[in-house]
Design an enzyme around this catalytic site. Structure first.
Site, PDB file in Angstrom:
ATOM      1  N   GLU A 174      33.185   1.269 -38.367  1.00 21.56           N
ATOM      2  CA  GLU A 174      32.023   1.490 -37.485  1.00 21.56           C
ATOM      3  C   GLU A 174      31.805   2.975 -37.181  1.00 21.56           C
ATOM      4  O   GLU A 174      31.116   3.348 -36.231  1.00 21.56           O
ATOM      5  CB  GLU A 174      32.188   0.691 -36.188  1.00 21.56           C
ATOM      6  CG  GLU A 174      32.344  -0.811 -36.417  1.00 21.56           C
ATOM      7  CD  GLU A 174      31.028  -1.595 -36.479  1.00 21.56           C
ATOM      8  OE1 GLU A 174      30.102  -1.285 -35.717  1.00 21.56           O
ATOM      9  OE2 GLU A 174      30.940  -2.543 -37.291  1.00 21.56           O
ATOM     10  N   HIS A 249      32.927  -1.171 -29.195  1.00 16.94           N
ATOM     11  CA  HIS A 249      33.281   0.093 -29.853  1.00 16.94           C
ATOM     12  C   HIS A 249      34.125   0.898 -28.876  1.00 16.94           C
ATOM     13  O   HIS A 249      33.929   0.804 -27.659  1.00 16.94           O
ATOM     14  CB  HIS A 249      32.026   0.929 -30.177  1.00 16.94           C
ATOM     15  CG  HIS A 249      31.201   0.392 -31.290  1.00 16.94           C
ATOM     16  ND1 HIS A 249      29.825   0.300 -31.230  1.00 16.94           N
ATOM     17  CD2 HIS A 249      31.541  -0.064 -32.527  1.00 16.94           C
ATOM     18  CE1 HIS A 249      29.361  -0.198 -32.357  1.00 16.94           C
ATOM     19  NE2 HIS A 249      30.373  -0.432 -33.156  1.00 16.94           N
ATOM     20  N   CYS A 371      26.317   6.602 -27.835  1.00 14.05           N
ATOM     21  CA  CYS A 371      25.989   5.801 -29.028  1.00 14.05           C
ATOM     22  C   CYS A 371      24.901   6.471 -29.849  1.00 14.05           C
ATOM     23  O   CYS A 371      24.840   6.321 -31.062  1.00 14.05           O
ATOM     24  CB  CYS A 371      25.453   4.430 -28.638  1.00 14.05           C
ATOM     25  SG  CYS A 371      26.576   3.445 -27.680  1.00 14.05           S
TER      26      CYS A 371
HETATM   27  O1  SUG Z   1      26.045  -2.326 -32.970  1.00 12.92           O
HETATM   28  N1  SUG Z   1      23.407  -2.992 -30.765  1.00 12.92           N
HETATM   29  C1  SUG Z   1      24.339  -2.040 -31.329  1.00 12.92           C
HETATM   30  C2  SUG Z   1      24.776  -1.029 -30.279  1.00 12.92           C
HETATM   31  C3  SUG Z   1      25.580   0.072 -30.884  1.00 12.92           C
HETATM   32  C4  SUG Z   1      26.182   0.960 -29.849  1.00 12.92           C
HETATM   33  N2  SUG Z   1      26.921   1.992 -30.476  1.00 12.92           N
HETATM   34  C5  SUG Z   1      28.068   2.544 -30.024  1.00 12.92           C
HETATM   35  N3  SUG Z   1      28.758   1.995 -29.070  1.00 12.92           N
HETATM   36  N4  SUG Z   1      28.476   3.606 -30.610  1.00 12.92           N
HETATM   37  C6  SUG Z   1      25.552  -2.753 -31.913  1.00 12.92           C
HETATM   38  O2  SUG Z   1      26.004  -3.730 -31.299  1.00 12.92           O
HETATM   39  C7  SUG Z   1      21.817  -4.819 -30.840  1.00 12.92           C
HETATM   40  C8  SUG Z   1      20.597  -5.188 -31.646  1.00 12.92           C
HETATM   41  C9  SUG Z   1      19.909  -6.412 -31.110  1.00 12.92           C
HETATM   42  O3  SUG Z   1      20.577  -7.304 -30.582  1.00 12.92           O
HETATM   43  O4  SUG Z   1      18.673  -6.499 -31.254  1.00 12.92           O
HETATM   44  C10 SUG Z   1      22.722  -3.802 -31.535  1.00 12.92           C
HETATM   45  O5  SUG Z   1      22.759  -3.778 -32.749  1.00 12.92           O
END
Ligand code: SUG
Length: 447
Positions: A174, A249, A371
C-alpha cells in the site's frame, strides 16, 4: 533551504464519490451512497496545497486517473461503444461500475513507496508503485500511477522507477502509507521503517475482522528494490487489534518527520522493542530520536482513529520548528484538541504550530491530510530535475481552480456513472490537465 521534503498531493478527480468500497475503513463504509461534491473536494485539496506552498513548503501535484475506467470494463467483457458499455455495466453490475469509477488515486500516500537518494546504494531516488492489491478499485491504479510518476520525475540520472510488485495478495503493498523515515537532515542517511499488517509466508498474529493490507514480504521486496542498507532498515508489525478498530493504513496511527515519531501507545505489536531499535540506530547515525507517544488514558484509540489525529503531516519550517497539519475534525474532540494545544505549548517539543484544514469530502472516504500527499525528499539538483509543471505556483493554482470550476460537478452519487456525458467531461478535463501540468501523454485514451 537546499534540501527538502516535498509533498506531492493527489488532485481529487471529477468522479469523487462515496461507494463504500473499503472494508476495514470505517468512513468509507459509513458514508456509502451518500451524495458527494467533487468540485468542493478538489477545491479543498487545492486550498491545502496552496496554503502550504504560500508558507514556503515545496508542493507538488499528482493528477487523477481516467474514470470511469472504460478500458477495464472492456477487459471484463463489456462490449460496444462507450455509451453502450456504461449502460450495460450499470444494468448488470452497478457496484462494479461504481468501483471502476472511484477517484481513489487522490490518496497519493498509497501511490508508491519512495526512498531518498541518501539511503539507496546507487545514490538515486527510488519509487516503487504500490499494487494496492487488497481492494479491486485501488488495484487498477498501478499502471497509470507508474506513468504519472515517470512523467513527474522524468530524469534517470536522479530517479529510478520500479513497477508495482506482483499482483497477488502475498505481496500486498500500500505504498508510503505504511512507511516512515527518521533522519537528522533530510539528505543524510536515514532509518527506514516499513510497517506490515501480516506475514504471508509464515504464521503469525493477524487481525480477526478486517484485512491487513500490507505484507512483510512486500516490505522486504521494496527494500531490496530500493537498495537499502539493512543496518538502517526496520520491519515492524502494526498492532493487529487496531486494524480491527479501523486502522487500515499505518498513517492512521503514526507519523514521522526527521527525528520525531508521533504515534499512539497501541500503534505497533512490539512497540517497546521497535522504539529501542530506532533509538539505537539513531545513535549510530548521530542524531537524537524524539518519541512522542500518546497514552491511551489521554486519547483512547477510538478517538485517535475517529479524529484522524495521526493522519497529520509534520512539516519542518524555515526556523527548524515543526508545524502539524491536521484535519479540522480534530477540533471536535476535546481530548485531542487539548492534547495538541498542550503539546505545541511545551517549549521542549519541536512541534509549535497547529494548522487545521477542512478536507471533509476526502475525510468521508477515510482520507485525511497525510493520505493526500506523497513525500519525496529532494536535494537542490533533484528538485531541479522534477517536471516543473508538477509544482504548485500562484499561476498554476489559479489555472487549476478555474479548471475545477469548469469541469467538476457539485453533486454525484454512486449510481450516476451510466451517464456518457460524465465520462466525456471527466476525460476532457484530464486531457486539459495534462497540458496545465505539462505532463505529456500519460493517459491512454482519446477525447
Ligand atoms: O484505500 N478510501 C481509501 C482511503 C485511503 C487513505 N489513505 C491513507 N490512509 N494513506 C482506501 O480505503 C474509499 C472509496 C469509497 O468507498 O468510495 C477508499 O478507497
Amino acid at each position: 533551504m537546499l534540501n527538502f521534503e516535498a509533498n506531492f498531493d493527489g488532485l481529487v478527480g471529477p468522479t469523487h464519490h462515496y461507494a463504500g468500497l473499503s472494508l476495514g475503513n470505517k468512513a468509507s463504509l459509513y458514508n456509502r451512497n451518500e451524495l458527494s461534491n467533487p468540485k468542493k473536494a478538489a477545491l479543498q485539496g487545492l486550498k491545502k496545497m496552496k496554503l502550504l506552498a504560500d508558507r514556503g513548503f515545496i508542493q507538488g501535484i499528482l493528477p487523477p486517473q481516467p474514470r470511469p475506467n472504460i478500458n477495464a470494463l472492456r477487459e471484463l467483457g463489456f462490449i460496444g461503444n462507450d455509451a453502450q458499455i456504461l449502460q450495460y455495466a450499470s444494468k448488470v453490475s452497478p457496484h462494479l461500475l461504481s468501483a471502476l469509477s472511484s477517484a481513489s488515486s487522490m490518496w497519493a500516500a498509497n501511490a508508491a513507496t519512495v526512498s531518498p537518494s541518501a539511503d539507496s546504494a546507487d545514490g538515486k531516488i527510488h519509487f516503487t508503485v504500490a499494487n494496492l492489491n487488497n481492494k479491486l478499485h485501488r488495484s487498477l491504479e498501478a499502471p497509470v500511477t507508474a506513468a504519472i510518476l515517470r512523467a513527474t520525475f522524468n530524469n534517470n540520472s536522479y530517479f529510478v522507477h520500479h513497477n508495482s510488485l506482483i499482483q497477488q495478495s502475498d505481496f500486498s503493498d500500500e505504498g508510503a502509507a505504511n512507511h516512515n523515515r527518521f533522519c537528522s537532515e533530510y539528505t543524510h542517511q536515514g532509518i527506514q521503517l516499513f510497517v506490515y499488517g501480516r506475514k504471508a509466508f509464515t504464521k503469525g498474529i493477524e487481525p480477526q475482522f478486517y484485512p491487513a493490507r500490507q505484507t512483510l514480504e512486500a516490505c522486504e521486496a521494496v527494500s531490496r528494490l530500493h537498495q537499502l542498507n539493512l543496518k538502517y532498515t526496520i520491519f515492524a508489525q502494526q498492532n493487529p487489534i487496531i486494524i480491527d478498530y479501523g486502522v487500515f493504513h499505518n498513517d492512521v496511527i503514526s507519523v514521522s518527520n526527521q527525528n520525531i515519531f508521533f504515534h499512539h501507545q497501541y500503534s505497533f505489536l512490539e512497540q517497546e522493542k521497535l522504539l529501542k531499535k530506532i533509538k539505537d540506530k539513531s545513535k549510530v547515525l548521530g542524531f537524537s530520536f524524539i518519541n512522542i507517544e500518546v497514552p491511551d488514558r489521554e486519547i483512547k484509540i477510538k478517538d485517535a482513529i475517529d479524529s484522524y489525529l495521526f493522519n497529520s503531516q509534520l512539516l519542518t519550517k524555515q526556523d527548524g520548528k515543526m508545524m502539524i497539519v491536521i484535519p479540522e475534525e480534530c477540533q471536535q474532540y476535546k481530548n485531542v484538541w487539548n492534547y495538541l494545544i498542550n503539546l505545541t505549548k511545551d517549549p521542549s517539543c519541536p512541534i509549535n504550530e497547529i494548522q487545521p484544514f477542512d478536507l471533509q469530502e476526502s475525510m468521508r472516504n477515510g482520507g485525511g491530510p497525510a493520505c493526500l500527499r506523497l513525500r519525496v525528499v529532494l536535494n537542490k539538483n533533484e528538485l531541479a530535475a522534477v517536471n516543473s509543471g508538477s509544482l504548485l505556483t500562484e499561476d498554476r493554482y489559479q489555472q487549476l481552480t478555474q479548471w475545477v470550476q469548469k469541469y467538476y460537478r457539485d453533486r454525484l452519487h454512486s449510481n450516476d456513472f451510466f451517464d456518457l456525458q460524465l465520462l466525456k467531461e471527466s476525460y476532457e478535463a484530464l486531457d486539459e490537465l495534462t497540458q496545465i501540468l505539462m505532463l505529456g501523454n500519460i493517459y491512454d485514451f482519446q477525447c
